[in-house]
Design an enzyme around this catalytic site. Structure first.
Site, short mmCIF file in Angstrom:
data_model
loop_
_atom_site.label_atom_id
_atom_site.label_comp_id
_atom_site.label_asym_id
_atom_site.label_seq_id
_atom_site.Cartn_x
_atom_site.Cartn_y
_atom_site.Cartn_z
CG ASP A 1 -0.31 -0.05 2.55
OD1 ASP A 1 0.66 -0.81 2.70
OD2 ASP A 1 -0.75 0.67 3.46
CD GLU B 1 4.13 0.52 6.93
OE1 GLU B 1 4.97 0.78 7.80
OE2 GLU B 1 3.70 1.40 6.13
ZN LIG Z 1 6.68 2.25 4.13
#
Ligand SMILES: [Zn+2]
Length: 386
Positions: free
Chosen positions: A76, A138
């Site tokens: 992401d 994340e």
């Molecule tokens: Zn990162």
């Protein structure tokens, strides 16, 4: 099996073209990676999110089973909204030895290098398995990696070592702080403000709790000193507060959030216990004398554990060797490394690109960084073969 061979730059262009902003699905990117790996004869396993909109991917090259070294990165990227980009952020543009685009630095550059090495990894007779470990979400609190890590040693092999390829300019990072967060809900009793003695002022009791947090913060400055970090101690800060109803009402509710930017090894449970004990002894008895229903709820919110690997761990020596460096570094930003480390896989953070370019408009990575990462992965493959 002879699958396609791409340069890291070509793969980076492909990966950036998938808009995997955290709130969007990453499944098209995952399907691309899955297909690429399959063309090289590598099977992979998806670990889907609860809603099925996203997935992590785990694949092994070399011997099956536990052990080996994982190459880990998140798929992401942060949003481009409100940023002034020169051109389409999802179309990689090359200029002056730099590749511009969302995620080029954080951290599709590393993913591209890992994938570009797959054909070479396959050609070698690896004695030590190399795992490809790609996560999601994340950027919104290291959420996606957790269900995958929970499967280590169960439905997935448990890596012995993990290299988290976040941008460190290919420096070897063996420690970072982690944000541990709480939400506190104080419930008192409303009353007309002319009749204050009939109410329990939730804001007043919240300030007592906050004063105790300030005392804890002052102690942490001394007790948690570690010169490797800037600032050189764990900090504690109240980050949000919301309370009250109107200017003539004793407030029934107050909510605030606080976080500790913990250094590795800090006992954050002890901080929580101390605040709970303070609430139970210095707040609730007074509150409940007037309002038996009064309460204080202290709950953990999304947190990322701090990371610190034992300097004697083999992964530290290996990463220094692969990177051609002779000393390690500590950083202030958080990564997934603490989650791997806490699950029993010795971890290190080392990846291409400068963190200063992460999350910015016109994010870029220098081509030379990709070359340095390819050299790192080449030496890693030499080791895995030997
Ligand atoms: Zn990162």
């Amino acid at each position: 099996m002879d699958g396609p061979i791409y340069t890291p730059e070509e793969l980076l262009t492909r990966l950036v073209a998938f808009d995997t902003t955290s709130h969007k699905s990453n499944l098209e990117l995952i399907a691309f990676v899955e297909d690429f790996l399959l063309q090289h004869g590598v099977l992979s396993t998806r670990v889907p999110s609860e809603d099925g909109e996203k997935a992590s991917l785990f694949a092994t090259i070399g011997p099956a089973g536990d052990g080996g070294i994982a190459l880990s990165g998140h798929t992401d990227v942060v949003p481009v909204d409100g940023q002034a980009w020169d051109g389409n952020p999802f179309l990689v543009r090359e200029a002056d030895g730099r590749l511009y685009g969302r995620g080029t630095c954080d951290m599709k550059g590393f993913l591209a290098c890992v994938l570009a090495c797959v054909p070479a990894f396959k050609r070698r007779r690896l004695k030590t398995p190399i795992h490809v470990v790609f996560s999601y979400d994340e950027e919104i609190g290291c959420i996606g990696v957790r269900p995958m890590v929970a499967q280590f040693g169960k439905s997935l092999p448990k890596p012995r070592f993990v290299v988290v390829g976040e941008p460190t300019s290919m420096q070897v990072v063996d420690a970072h702080k982690g944000p541990i967060r709480w939400q506190v809900d104080v419930t008192g009793r409303a009353a007309h403000s002319s009749m204050a003695h009939l109410g329990v002022n939730a804001i007043s009791y919240a300030t007592r709790l906050i004063a105790e947090l300030e005392r804890i913060e002052a102690e942490l400055r001394v007790s948690s000193r570690s010169d490797r970090f800037e600032p050189a101690y764990a900090t504690l800060q109240v980050t949000r507060i919301d309370g009250g109803t109107a200017s003539n009402i004793i407030p029934v509710a107050c909510r605030f959030g606080f976080e500790v930017r913990a250094v590795p090894g800090l006992d954050t449970d002890a901080i929580e216990r101390r605040l709970i004990s303070f609430a139970n002894t210095a707040c609730l008895p007074d509150m409940q004398r007037i309002a038996p229903e009064a309460e204080i709820c202290i709950a953990r919110a999304n947190s990322v554990p701090p990371f610190g690997v034992d300097t004697a761990s083999e992964i530290v020596a290996l990463a220094l060797k692969f990177a051609g460096q002779n000393s390690t570094h500590a950083v202030s930003y958080a990564t997934e490394a603490g989650i791997f480390q806490d699950a029993g896989s010795a971890s290190i953070v080392c990846g291409p690109g400068d963190i200063a370019q992460a999350h910015t408009a016109n994010e870029w990575i220098a081509s030379i960084e990709l070359a340095k990462c390819m050299a790192f992965l080449g030496r890693l493959a030499d080791w895995a073969e030997s």
